[in-house]
Motif scaffolding. Structure first.
Motif, PDB file in Angstrom:
ATOM      1  N   CYS A   1       0.847  -1.196   0.000  1.00  0.00           N
ATOM      2  CA  CYS A   1       0.000   0.000   0.000  1.00  0.00           C
ATOM      3  C   CYS A   1       0.885   1.251   0.000  1.00  0.00           C
ATOM      4  O   CYS A   1       1.843   1.342   0.763  1.00  0.00           O
ATOM      5  CB  CYS A   1      -0.895  -0.039   1.235  1.00  0.00           C
ATOM      6  SG  CYS A   1      -1.790   1.485   1.536  1.00  0.00           S
TER       7      CYS A   1
ATOM      8  N   CYS B   1       0.230   4.000   1.108  1.00  0.00           N
ATOM      9  CA  CYS B   1       0.018   4.827   2.295  1.00  0.00           C
ATOM     10  C   CYS B   1       0.684   4.216   3.525  1.00  0.00           C
ATOM     11  O   CYS B   1       1.513   4.844   4.165  1.00  0.00           O
ATOM     12  CB  CYS B   1      -1.484   5.006   2.511  1.00  0.00           C
ATOM     13  SG  CYS B   1      -1.891   6.097   3.879  1.00  0.00           S
ATOM     14  N   CYS B   2       0.342   2.964   3.856  1.00  0.00           N
ATOM     15  CA  CYS B   2       0.845   2.371   5.104  1.00  0.00           C
ATOM     16  C   CYS B   2       2.064   1.495   4.881  1.00  0.00           C
ATOM     17  O   CYS B   2       2.760   1.139   5.841  1.00  0.00           O
ATOM     18  CB  CYS B   2      -0.263   1.587   5.806  1.00  0.00           C
ATOM     19  SG  CYS B   2      -0.824   0.149   4.879  1.00  0.00           S
TER      20      CYS B   2
ATOM     21  N   CYS C   1      -4.517   0.149   0.257  1.00  0.00           N
ATOM     22  CA  CYS C   1      -5.188  -1.020   0.841  1.00  0.00           C
ATOM     23  C   CYS C   1      -6.573  -0.627   1.364  1.00  0.00           C
ATOM     24  O   CYS C   1      -6.874   0.557   1.538  1.00  0.00           O
ATOM     25  CB  CYS C   1      -4.333  -1.631   1.956  1.00  0.00           C
ATOM     26  SG  CYS C   1      -4.323  -0.686   3.486  1.00  0.00           S
TER      27      CYS C   1
ATOM     28  N   CYS D   1      -6.617   1.548   4.635  1.00  0.00           N
ATOM     29  CA  CYS D   1      -6.331   2.977   4.461  1.00  0.00           C
ATOM     30  C   CYS D   1      -7.503   3.705   3.804  1.00  0.00           C
ATOM     31  O   CYS D   1      -7.800   4.849   4.142  1.00  0.00           O
ATOM     32  CB  CYS D   1      -5.051   3.166   3.658  1.00  0.00           C
ATOM     33  SG  CYS D   1      -3.596   2.763   4.646  1.00  0.00           S
TER      34      CYS D   1
HETATM   35 ZN   LIG Z   1      -2.664   0.917   3.606  1.00  0.00          ZN
END
Ligand SMILES: [Zn+2]
Length: 237
Positions: free
Chosen positions: A21, A23-24, A36, A39
């Motif tokens: 992902c 983001c994370c 994901c 998120c």
């Molecule tokens: Zn994520």
């Protein structure tokens, strides 16, 4: 045999390039997505949990019937990072993922759901000046619109040549609302009014701050015959 080979290759490439992902950074099991499901669904704060006509405390100009942002902007946080990756690191798939999530969220907003379902509408990504477009290679608002359209597949996206940005404005950051408005005056032009005439125009952008940009665009589009305007963004600053 062929299938076994394909699975093997997929398995190996998964080891070399695990799908993570953006983001994370954790493993992402969603195929062809950069973000994901955690998120997209849990990480950020809903900017308009009550489904009000506005997600800010702003007074809407005449003709603009709603302003809705998906999430509250988090200065220095993950959402800011994501929007930065989208705009400056060419991770355009993030825009599509965010647009899809925005589309899903609007289906839970009764006023907007009804408007977008029953009125002739068109999506209008906030246009970029062509120099900025050439420099960046894409319009992030258009990528968000593409994702939105995957959820609302009856809606078309306004042709890139129909509504244009004539004025290449400096960055709006740090300017007062008055200066922002002056800076943007007559920034947009409608080249093909037929595309927006008598329609509900859904303006799409990444961040809603003061509304100086989107409301100037709304004003121009209304002047050229649009019926009503809705402003949708990923973030509410
Ligand atoms: Zn994520």
């Amino acid at each position: 045999m062929k299938k076994m080979f394909q699975n093997m290759v997929r398995g190996i490439s998964g080891v070399v390039f695990p799908n993570v992902c953006a983001c994370c950074g954790l493993e992402n099991t969603e195929h062809q997505r950069l973000l994901c499901s955690f998120c997209l669904q849990e990480r950020f704060e809903d900017a308009n949990p009550d489904n009000a006509p506005v997600s800010s405390d702003i007074i809407l100009p005449e003709g603009v019937i709603a302003q809705h942002a998906l999430w509250q902007f988090d200065k220095g946080g993950d959402l800011q990072d994501l929007l930065h990756l989208l705009k400056y690191e060419q991770l355009t798939g993030i825009g599509v993922d965010l647009g899809r999530e925005l589309g899903v969220r609007i289906k839970k907003h009764s006023l907007l759901k009804q408007k977008l379902s029953f009125f002739p509408a068109v999506l209008l990504p906030v246009p970029l000046h062509y120099l900025k477009f050439r420099y960046r290679g894409f319009n992030q608002a258009f990528k968000i619109s593409l994702g939105f359209q995957q959820v609302w597949n009856d809606l078309s996206i306004c042709d890139i040549k129909s509504v244009v940005r004539d004025k290449n404005t400096r960055t709006q950051t740090g300017l007062s609302l008055k200066r922002r408005r002056q800076n943007l005056k007559n920034a947009f032009k409608v080249k093909k009014p037929a595309e927006i005439k008598d329609k509900l125009v859904v303006i799409i952008d990444d961040v809603f701050t003061t509304g100086a940009t989107t409301f100037e665009l709304a004003h121009t589009v209304l002047d050229s015959g649009a019926k009503e305007i809705v402003v949708l963004t990923v973030a509410q600053a």
